[in-house]
Design a protein around this motif. Structure first.
Motif, short mmCIF file in Angstrom:
data_model
loop_
_atom_site.label_atom_id
_atom_site.label_comp_id
_atom_site.label_asym_id
_atom_site.label_seq_id
_atom_site.Cartn_x
_atom_site.Cartn_y
_atom_site.Cartn_z
N GLU A 189 -16.32 -33.20 -6.48
CA GLU A 189 -16.67 -34.25 -7.43
C GLU A 189 -16.95 -35.55 -6.70
O GLU A 189 -17.84 -36.31 -7.08
N TYR A 190 -16.18 -35.81 -5.66
CA TYR A 190 -16.38 -36.97 -4.80
C TYR A 190 -16.66 -36.49 -3.37
O TYR A 190 -16.18 -35.43 -2.95
N VAL A 191 -17.43 -37.30 -2.64
CA VAL A 191 -17.68 -37.06 -1.23
C VAL A 191 -17.03 -38.19 -0.43
O VAL A 191 -17.24 -39.37 -0.74
N MET A 192 -16.23 -37.82 0.58
CA MET A 192 -15.57 -38.80 1.45
C MET A 192 -16.14 -38.67 2.85
O MET A 192 -16.15 -37.57 3.42
N PHE A 193 -16.63 -39.77 3.40
CA PHE A 193 -17.17 -39.75 4.76
C PHE A 193 -16.13 -40.27 5.74
O PHE A 193 -15.46 -41.29 5.49
N ALA A 194 -15.99 -39.57 6.85
CA ALA A 194 -15.07 -39.99 7.91
C ALA A 194 -15.76 -39.79 9.25
O ALA A 194 -16.68 -38.98 9.38
N ASP A 195 -15.31 -40.54 10.26
CA ASP A 195 -15.81 -40.35 11.62
C ASP A 195 -14.88 -39.42 12.38
O ASP A 195 -13.67 -39.37 12.12
#
Length: 655
Positions: free
Chosen positions: A87-93
């Motif tokens: 439902e949500y997209v979380m971006f991380a490095d």
């Protein structure tokens, strides 16, 4: 089960740094069947691809996508977003990590507030992160009501349907500021942005090898062409006026003016610095007007005006002067009151080791007087600034300080409540004055961590001074008044009780708090105590000075025990009254021997006392008479025996 969150991580040759990222994902409180992870390997040439394949084989919710190198993070992030089901997209490095409850808390907060974007509190370890944005929770923020524009990295949660609806994707290829373009469009199109500030969600890490992509020197021409693309998004989605000017000012402030200030400019090779200046001037003269200049701090406005006027030499001279600016603080008081540690301090800026000064213009021809910045500017620079309507007025009435308590282990920080006063101090020169701010802050160990208790560990105190466009930080405590050491005390707080010990760090002597025996600082306090003569025995009770002052005094649950190797240990419940502790002596068990004394302070984490040896012993003679002696003292017979042994050894060597 519906996937709540898809975590997308672009990966390129992270080496060992990916392990912290992986570990944090495996510790998430959100159940593994409620989130998924996509590592998008963008042509890595190290052993990371094999490491990620093994990880994916072990954990069904973790996936790896391999693709040819694209040169930057935009394409792999888009690849991961297309594969996402959450439902949500979380971006991380790949070299950062998430707080253990980050996904669960951010998702719940986003759902609760029907947010298109969720911004979780960040900590910078070796690199800066926004401060003001995360002072409080902001359930329904906009670019007009909150400093969202200060946070343009993509390390946030975005509702996937929202991204698809508006076609918001990362620009691809080797380029800079693709995250700015993506995030600012999301902010301006979102119906709601939720800022979660009461839990540390994201750790933004500077590698110890200095290889973070954002730290590398860039091509100024390409960089500022990419920056124009972010400005284009703002221009498309806002009307001319205050909101657009406020948004534009973020890039003027952070990406332009701040690159031309102080040591940041001076450390650059001169040819590169001038090229950087020329590209900045191109954007400033093309895109920014007086309304944008008016929304940056006074010192930043001065530099922007010098850029617009083409006065590089004055910018350089001002950078030389600013490179000598340092924040300075003095600790003036430190004492416990009603279970809280009250911290008094003063603060001001210094230039070249002496207080920064300002000038007072008393005004002429009926004009009001003004406080002015005392900057080293040429006559040409002053004339150019005046022609642009840029004043050197110094808003010293708005100067302020913050005291921040920061967890040493992971850089989690919290602002402490305080009251402050500004003081104008005449230097003796006509119209010249300095400004000092005095303040009194409160540290309640049971609420200081955003309303909850400080966790076990070391907490450092950082003073931040904000004045006229300078915003700098310094540790507190190395400079302090003489009375502070006398009133520096520890306390037992909370339920269950635990020790909170203010102490001076090694070397500089800054102020830190050791919460619940994280270190051996209490033992060092005990060793430093050198007054065993203050210990007394009255009847069958012993009274000893404590190695530190416990506050608040009275009724503290501490213990003593008397011990001797191969003989036994005899405990006694003690009463502390601030600087001394009293306990009954089990004389029948102690008679005829010398006993070491240990004090037991409660520890919430251990569930049992933490024992520290005191620098005294208790000696009980054969008749049951007891006295307190220095633990380093040696009986006369033992001294004689040692001398005899040395003499015999020397005699054997000579023979």
């Amino acid at each position: 089960m519906t996937v709540k969150v898809s975590v997308v991580i672009a990966v390129y040759n992270p080496g060992k740094y990916v392990e912290d990222c992986i570990g944090a994902l495996l510790r998430q409180s959100l159940p593994q069947d409620e989130f998924e992870v996509f590592f998008v390997n963008d042509g890595s040439t190290d052993d990371t691809p094999a490491r990620l394949d093994r990880l994916a084989a072990e954990y069904p919710h973790i996936h790896v996508i391999h693709q040819e190198s694209s040169g930057w993070s935009g394409r792999p992030r888009n690849t991961g977003t297309r594969a996402a089901r959450g439902e949500y997209v979380m971006f991380a490095d790949h070299d950062d990590w998430l707080g253990d409850e980050a996904l669960e808390r951010m998702y719940d907060y986003g759902k609760e507030n029907d947010a298109d974007v969720v911004v979780g509190k960040m900590a910078g370890i070796g690199r800066p992160v926004p401060q003001e944005l995360f002072r409080i929770n902001r359930p329904r923020a906009t670019v007009e009501t909150a400093p969202l524009i200060d946070s343009l990295t993509p390390h946030k949660m975005f509702r996937r349907d929202f991204l698809n609806e508006h076609g918001i994707v990362f620009k691809e290829g080797k380029r800079r500021l693709e995250d700015h373009v993506f995030v600012v469009e999301a902010y301006l199109r979102a119906k709601s942005v939720a800022v979660l500030s009461d839990y540390l969600c994201y750790y933004h890490i500077a590698r110890d090898d200095g290889s973070n992509a954002g730290f590398q020197r860039f091509d100024p021409v390409g960089y500022f062409n990419n920056l124009r693309e972010a400005l284009d998004v703002v221009e498309e989605l806002t009307e001319p006026g205050p909101v657009r000017d406020q948004l534009y000012s973020r890039w003027l402030r952070n990406e332009m003016v701040e690159r031309l200030r102080g040591r940041r400019l001076l450390k650059l090779p001169e040819e590169y610095a001038q090229e950087l200046y020329r590209e900045i001037r191109g954007v400033v003269t093309e895109r920014f007007g007086p309304g944008v200049f008016a929304r940056v701090a006074p010192t930043q406005r001065v530099i922007a005006g010098l850029v617009a006027a083409g006065l590089y030499d004055d910018i350089r001279a001002l950078a030389e002067w600013e490179s000598g600016i340092r924040p300075a603080g003095r600790l003036t008081s430190l004492a416990w009151e009603d279970g809280s540690l009250k911290v008094g301090f003063s603060a001001e800026y210094q230039v070249g080791g002496v207080p920064m000064t300002f000038r007072r213009d008393d005004g002429q021809d009926g004009q009001d007087g003004r406080d002015l910045l005392d900057l080293p500017l040429s006559d040409a620079a002053r004339a150019a600034l005046e022609a642009q309507g840029i004043s050197l007025r110094a808003p010293v009435a708005k100067s302020d300080v913050d005291l921040v308590i920061r967890f040493r282990e992971n850089a989690t920080q919290f602002y402490l409540p305080l009251t402050s006063e500004r003081h104008r101090i005449d230097t003796g020169d006509d119209g010249v004055f300095r400004q000092e701010i005095t303040a009194r802050a409160v540290i309640d160990p049971e609420t200081a961590a955003g309303g909850v208790p400080l966790g076990k560990g070391i907490w450092d105190l950082h003073l931040r001074i904000k004045s006229c466009g300078w915003n700098k930080e310094v540790r507190l405590g190395a400079v302090r008044d003489g009375e502070v050491e006398r009133t520096r005390t520890a306390a037992l707080t909370g339920e269950p009780r635990r020790l909170v010990l203010p102490y001076w760090t090694d070397g500089p002597g800054n102020l830190s708090l050791d919460v619940d025996h994280q270190t051996n600082k209490l033992e060092r306090e005990a060793v430093a105590w050198t007054d065993p003569a203050a210990g007394t025995v009255e009847g069958s009770s012993v009274r000893l000075p404590l190695p530190l002052h416990l506050a608040p005094a009275g009724g503290e649950p501490v213990q003593l025990r008397f011990e001797r190797r191969n003989v036994g240990t005899y405990p006694a419940l003690a009463e502390a009254d601030g600087r001394t502790v009293s306990a009954p002596l089990p004389l029948e068990q102690l008679v005829g021997r010398r006993w070491a004394v240990r004090i037991g302070m409660p520890s919430a984490a251990r569930g049992e006392p933490r024992w520290t040896r005191l620098p005294v012993d208790v000696l009980v003679d054969a008749k049951g008479a007891a006295r307190v002696i220095d633990r380093k003292s040696v009986p006369l017979w033992r001294k004689l025996a040692r001398r005899l042994k040395r003499a015999l050894t020397n005699l054997q060597k000579t023979n």
